[in-house]
Design a protein around this motif. Structure first.
Motif, PDB file in Angstrom:
ATOM      1  N   ARG A   7      57.992  36.976  71.484  1.00 22.39           N
ATOM      2  CA  ARG A   7      58.306  37.385  72.859  1.00 22.39           C
ATOM      3  C   ARG A   7      59.315  36.418  73.494  1.00 22.39           C
ATOM      4  O   ARG A   7      60.258  36.834  74.155  1.00 22.39           O
ATOM      5  N   ILE A   8      59.124  35.135  73.275  1.00 23.87           N
ATOM      6  CA  ILE A   8      60.041  34.135  73.821  1.00 23.87           C
ATOM      7  C   ILE A   8      61.439  34.329  73.222  1.00 23.87           C
ATOM      8  O   ILE A   8      62.442  34.307  73.942  1.00 23.87           O
ATOM      9  N   GLU A   9      61.509  34.525  71.912  1.00 27.42           N
ATOM     10  CA  GLU A   9      62.801  34.732  71.261  1.00 27.42           C
ATOM     11  C   GLU A   9      63.478  36.002  71.755  1.00 27.42           C
ATOM     12  O   GLU A   9      64.693  36.022  71.980  1.00 27.42           O
ATOM     13  N   LEU A  10      62.716  37.062  71.921  1.00 25.89           N
ATOM     14  CA  LEU A  10      63.272  38.329  72.383  1.00 25.89           C
ATOM     15  C   LEU A  10      63.796  38.211  73.807  1.00 25.89           C
ATOM     16  O   LEU A  10      64.883  38.694  74.119  1.00 25.89           O
ATOM     17  N   LYS A  11      63.042  37.559  74.678  1.00 25.18           N
ATOM     18  CA  LYS A  11      63.494  37.363  76.061  1.00 25.18           C
ATOM     19  C   LYS A  11      64.756  36.506  76.093  1.00 25.18           C
ATOM     20  O   LYS A  11      65.685  36.796  76.847  1.00 25.18           O
ATOM     21  N   ALA A  12      64.819  35.469  75.272  1.00 28.73           N
ATOM     22  CA  ALA A  12      66.004  34.619  75.224  1.00 28.73           C
ATOM     23  C   ALA A  12      67.203  35.418  74.727  1.00 28.73           C
ATOM     24  O   ALA A  12      68.307  35.286  75.258  1.00 28.73           O
ATOM     25  N   HIS A  13      66.985  36.261  73.736  1.00 26.90           N
ATOM     26  CA  HIS A  13      68.064  37.092  73.206  1.00 26.90           C
ATOM     27  C   HIS A  13      68.555  38.083  74.261  1.00 26.90           C
ATOM     28  O   HIS A  13      69.760  38.283  74.418  1.00 26.90           O
ATOM     29  N   GLU A  14      67.622  38.698  74.989  1.00 30.26           N
ATOM     30  CA  GLU A  14      68.001  39.636  76.052  1.00 30.26           C
ATOM     31  C   GLU A  14      68.785  38.926  77.151  1.00 30.26           C
ATOM     32  O   GLU A  14      69.785  39.440  77.640  1.00 30.26           O
ATOM     33  N   ASN A  15      68.329  37.745  77.547  1.00 30.84           N
ATOM     34  CA  ASN A  15      69.034  36.984  78.581  1.00 30.84           C
ATOM     35  C   ASN A  15      70.421  36.574  78.111  1.00 30.84           C
ATOM     36  O   ASN A  15      71.378  36.590  78.886  1.00 30.84           O
ATOM     37  N   ASN A  16      70.537  36.212  76.840  1.00 30.04           N
ATOM     38  CA  ASN A  16      71.823  35.820  76.278  1.00 30.04           C
ATOM     39  C   ASN A  16      72.783  37.010  76.268  1.00 30.04           C
ATOM     40  O   ASN A  16      73.957  36.868  76.585  1.00 30.04           O
ATOM     41  N   GLN A  17      72.283  38.185  75.932  1.00 32.09           N
ATOM     42  CA  GLN A  17      73.124  39.382  75.931  1.00 32.09           C
ATOM     43  C   GLN A  17      73.595  39.709  77.344  1.00 32.09           C
ATOM     44  O   GLN A  17      74.750  40.070  77.553  1.00 32.09           O
ATOM     45  N   GLN A  18      72.713  39.589  78.325  1.00 38.89           N
ATOM     46  CA  GLN A  18      73.083  39.881  79.710  1.00 38.89           C
ATOM     47  C   GLN A  18      74.133  38.879  80.196  1.00 38.89           C
ATOM     48  O   GLN A  18      75.070  39.243  80.897  1.00 38.89           O
ATOM     49  N   THR A  19      73.996  37.630  79.820  1.00 42.33           N
ATOM     50  CA  THR A  19      74.961  36.610  80.216  1.00 42.33           C
ATOM     51  C   THR A  19      76.317  36.882  79.570  1.00 42.33           C
ATOM     52  O   THR A  19      77.353  36.776  80.218  1.00 42.33           O
ATOM     53  N   ASN A  20      76.305  37.260  78.306  1.00 39.89           N
ATOM     54  CA  ASN A  20      77.553  37.516  77.596  1.00 39.89           C
ATOM     55  C   ASN A  20      78.267  38.759  78.103  1.00 39.89           C
ATOM     56  O   ASN A  20      79.488  38.857  77.993  1.00 39.89           O
TER      57      ASN A  20
END
Length: 70
Positions: A49-62
């Motif tokens: 869950r932590i990895e998925l949330k970090a990945h989602e946040n990274n995609q939104q930032t990019n």
């Protein structure tokens, strides 16, 4: 375990199920090994869950900072 279409909601649903399994009630007594097994699954799900949330946040930032080709 890598699943491309895994969502935070799916992980939360699995965690809810494991929470119910971990409740030590009359008629649902857990052995030490069962409890350790379920806690290991909870730990793995929380990591995912932590990895998925970090990945989602990274995609939104990019999305907002993509460089346009000239």
């Amino acid at each position: 375990m890598v699943i491309d279409d895994l969502t935070v909601h799916d992980i939360d649903e699995a965690l809810c199920h494991l929470r119910t399994k971990l409740q030590d009630r009359y008629g649902n007594r857990l052995t030490y090994h069962q409890r350790q097994f379920y806690l290991g699954q909870v730990d793995d799900l929380l990591d995912a869950r932590i990895e998925l949330k970090a990945h989602e946040n990274n995609q939104q930032t990019n999305l907002g900072t993509q460089v346009r080709p000239e």
